[in-house]
Design an enzyme around this catalytic site. Sequence first.
Site, mmCIF file in Angstrom:
data_model
loop_
_atom_site.group_PDB
_atom_site.id
_atom_site.type_symbol
_atom_site.label_atom_id
_atom_site.label_comp_id
_atom_site.label_asym_id
_atom_site.label_seq_id
_atom_site.Cartn_x
_atom_site.Cartn_y
_atom_site.Cartn_z
ATOM 1 N N ASP A 14 -35.928 0.119 46.676
ATOM 2 C CA ASP A 14 -35.348 -1.178 47.022
ATOM 3 C C ASP A 14 -35.938 -1.738 48.311
ATOM 4 O OD1 ASP A 14 -33.487 -1.358 44.861
ATOM 5 O OD2 ASP A 14 -32.274 0.153 45.861
ATOM 6 N N HIS B 216 -31.491 7.852 50.174
ATOM 7 C CA HIS B 216 -31.257 7.915 48.736
ATOM 8 C C HIS B 216 -30.373 9.105 48.446
ATOM 9 C CE1 HIS B 216 -32.174 8.457 44.407
ATOM 10 N NE2 HIS B 216 -32.341 7.152 44.426
ATOM 11 N N HIS C 201 -25.452 -0.086 43.893
ATOM 12 C CA HIS C 201 -26.394 0.347 42.852
ATOM 13 C C HIS C 201 -27.557 -0.630 42.766
ATOM 14 C CE1 HIS C 201 -28.093 2.205 39.462
ATOM 15 N NE2 HIS C 201 -27.196 1.979 38.544
#
Length: 458
Positions: free
Chosen positions: A394, A335, A284
Amino acid sequence: MELQVTNNFSDITSEILALAKMSEQAGSIAPELYTQYDVKRGLRDLNGKGVLAGLTNISDVRATKIVNGEAVPAHGQLFYRGYNVEDLVRGFSKDNRFGFDEVTYLLLFNKLPNKEELESFSRLLNSYRSLPTSFVRDIIMKAPSKDMMNTLARSVLTLYSYDDRADDVSLPNVLRQCLQLISLCPMLSIYGYQAYSHYHDGNSLYIHQPSQTLSMAENILHILRPDSSYTPLEAKILDIALILHMEHGGGNNSSFTTRVVTSSLSDTYSVIAAAIGSLKGPRHGGANIKVVKMFEEMKEEVHDWKDDEEISRYLARLLNKDAFDHAGLIYGVGHAVYSKSDPRAVIFKGFVERLSEEKGLHDEFELYNSVERLAPAVIAKERQMYKGVSVNVDFYSGFVYKMLGLPMELYTPIFAIARMVGWSAHRMEELATNSKIIRPAYKTLCTDQPYVELSERK
């Protein structure tokens, strides 16, 4: 089995190993049974689409469009209370304003504030940037942890003891608690890091007090850096990073955790600590750390950063578990929802390039850019694809934090500082509409067993 007594808290004895093996066998469930009973593992179907578990008016993650009555992959979009995040960022960037307080107001109260409302709200948040007397000395400086997320969770839980209305779950009181935690989270995180850096690494200890006149992003850099200095571009990009991480729908793991624990009518501090525990997980909130470490190895292994073929070969090695951590993943690519693009990464990329130029790291940015361009084709060649893949937020956030000189220990806490806003919005919404505790069903595979007397057991 007779257990061996040990005084070492972290010892794993042979007895523990044996019991762990039994536990593993007891917990093993054949994968085909999930298909047989139509169980959506991870609350997602085979295509990765989440099972509908609730309703929310806070944000919307869009990754498909309807063509001839069917949903097909589309460039991703993220909406906060109906506003496209791209429009929000463009709006305050055009006016050369920081956006954290404004977007926080929007997510909590379902409206964009006017000038007077925004100024009043900013003053309120600033008024909460004060920890209880001696909290830093008595709590944060005691038993500093190497993991800042654990330190943050412990500090949040400890604040319960300083709140005379800690268990009051009325909306006005919960809002007050949430606003305080939003304001205090940077101090809890950064002071925790400063304590660890001092006691474990022997570095000088800096405890700067936050400023009542600075934005959230400016205060983070102010209290973190020894000289409290930063450039306008550094603060601006950190502000945008916080906004892009604030919220991402009710189905992400930590927001869902927030709603699950809130539905039990637990206190705010316990709820937020649970969300922090969820975000800590590398599946996460810890992904950007993996991205940075992966690129550190890539820079050593790939000799010509402009050679697409050499980069592609390294990416294939990653997928084949022949490089980096041998997990078979290209971190920062892919994702659970987005396929063609993650809007947060798209928004972020232009600002990241500007910062790389300011820091003299444009060649490294170009390497990131090449991986973004090449990775989808490499993955499609090596893996069976159910939907497209693209880089996620990210992918660039870790690079930004590195350029900002943030210690890696604070990468995930920075995520938590931002997501504290989204968690607060979900807690408030769950309390406002709460009528039942969240309790999904699990099908038991147990068979009935006759009781056996202790003396007769083998």
